[in-house]
Design a protein around this motif. Sequence first.
Motif, mmCIF file in Angstrom:
data_model
loop_
_atom_site.group_PDB
_atom_site.id
_atom_site.type_symbol
_atom_site.label_atom_id
_atom_site.label_comp_id
_atom_site.label_asym_id
_atom_site.label_seq_id
_atom_site.Cartn_x
_atom_site.Cartn_y
_atom_site.Cartn_z
ATOM 1 N N GLU A 150 -1.283 8.439 -3.233
ATOM 2 C CA GLU A 150 -1.345 7.160 -3.942
ATOM 3 C C GLU A 150 -0.988 6.022 -2.982
ATOM 4 N N LYS A 155 5.689 3.990 -3.751
ATOM 5 C CA LYS A 155 5.650 5.319 -4.361
ATOM 6 C C LYS A 155 7.049 5.763 -4.805
ATOM 7 N N PRO A 177 -6.512 6.511 -1.790
ATOM 8 C CA PRO A 177 -7.024 5.415 -2.627
ATOM 9 C C PRO A 177 -8.387 4.911 -2.172
#
Length: 404
Positions: A150, A155, A177
């Motif tokens: 991600e 995060k 991503p």
Amino acid sequence: VDPMLGSNEDFEDLCAAARARGIRVMLDGVFNHQGFVSRYFNGDGFYPELGAHQSKASPYYPWYHFNRWPDQYDAWWGIYSLPAVNESQEDYVDYIIEGEDSIVRRWLRAGADGWRLDVADELPDAFIEKLHRAAREVKPEAVIIGEVWEDGSNKIAYGVRRRHLLGGHLDGLMNYPFRNALLAWLLGGDAGQFRESMETIRENYPPAAFYSAMNSLGTHDTPRILTLLGVGGDCGGESKQWRAEHRLSPEERALGVRRLKLAALVQYAFPGSPTTYYGDEAGMEGFEDPFNRRTYPWGEEDAELIAWYRALGKARRELAPLRRGALCYTAAEGDVLAFTRTWEEDTVLCACNAGRECARVTLPWSAAEIGGLLCFPTDPDTGEAVVELPPLTGYLLRKSPGRE
């Protein structure tokens, strides 16, 4: 090479030969878990020395957390064949990082140029910080890349906000991503959403991390990109047996190849480090692991894709804007995605149409200023050039250097 199995007398020669061809070697460090049959756990008793599974007296026993020795232990995601390691255990940290002949230090001295850290979210910040420091002590230019799926700037993993890009930890991340946004657009989404997703990453990442992100279309953890683009998804609703046996029809393969050429064009033109999973450039098929790990098709490569990837690699190597240039979007709506990369006085434009109908892109230059690289625009000079983009087609165009 499996660095944790000990020395490899051919490794230095391999690295030297690679460097002579402009290639750097990055090793994949899996430091969060090991194999049931590794020499440290030695679950099948293959190795003569005692592993943690044989005896509590084993020097490796403290590396693991047993709920009930020897058969109940912490494992990665509960998979018994992958016993998890205690990354805070002092002997383990010394073996991997701190010792003079540690895994990280030894293989950098032998010629490696960096480490890719598997499941970086599951390694403690303190472990990564020590690893980064040790790597730079041995080789100041060493690069540490983390597997993060991600946005790695904010995060939260296992209840902890990670420090991946705050300095002294990871130099860059795998850019999943980018892959997700690109696939969504190619499979019928809006190019505007791709731009929005990538602009969010650009805003959140330090410039060095954004421009060195590991941009891949496929990895050993994903279905083959050609299969995804040919059938239009991962076919998770089908049985595993169906996915194991499925091969693209001629129509699916033709569609997949056209989409993959577009995907690779954007990948090689976009900021970051284009990373190709072996065989994607040769047209390999397959769904998820293990169907994505078939052997390379020696002698049966897809000639069209091989030629395309070679042309993209040549462009990336020869054109500084594609490696260093600032990013500016020219169009990002519906099926059409176009952006420029500019370095000093040199500008290259990538323009793609993922749709089934022709599209037009107005360029910020006159046709006389454009030098074709992979394709030439077809419209005459009418001031601002208007390029016709046939369905599922992409162009890489260069403004001729020195022209105003």
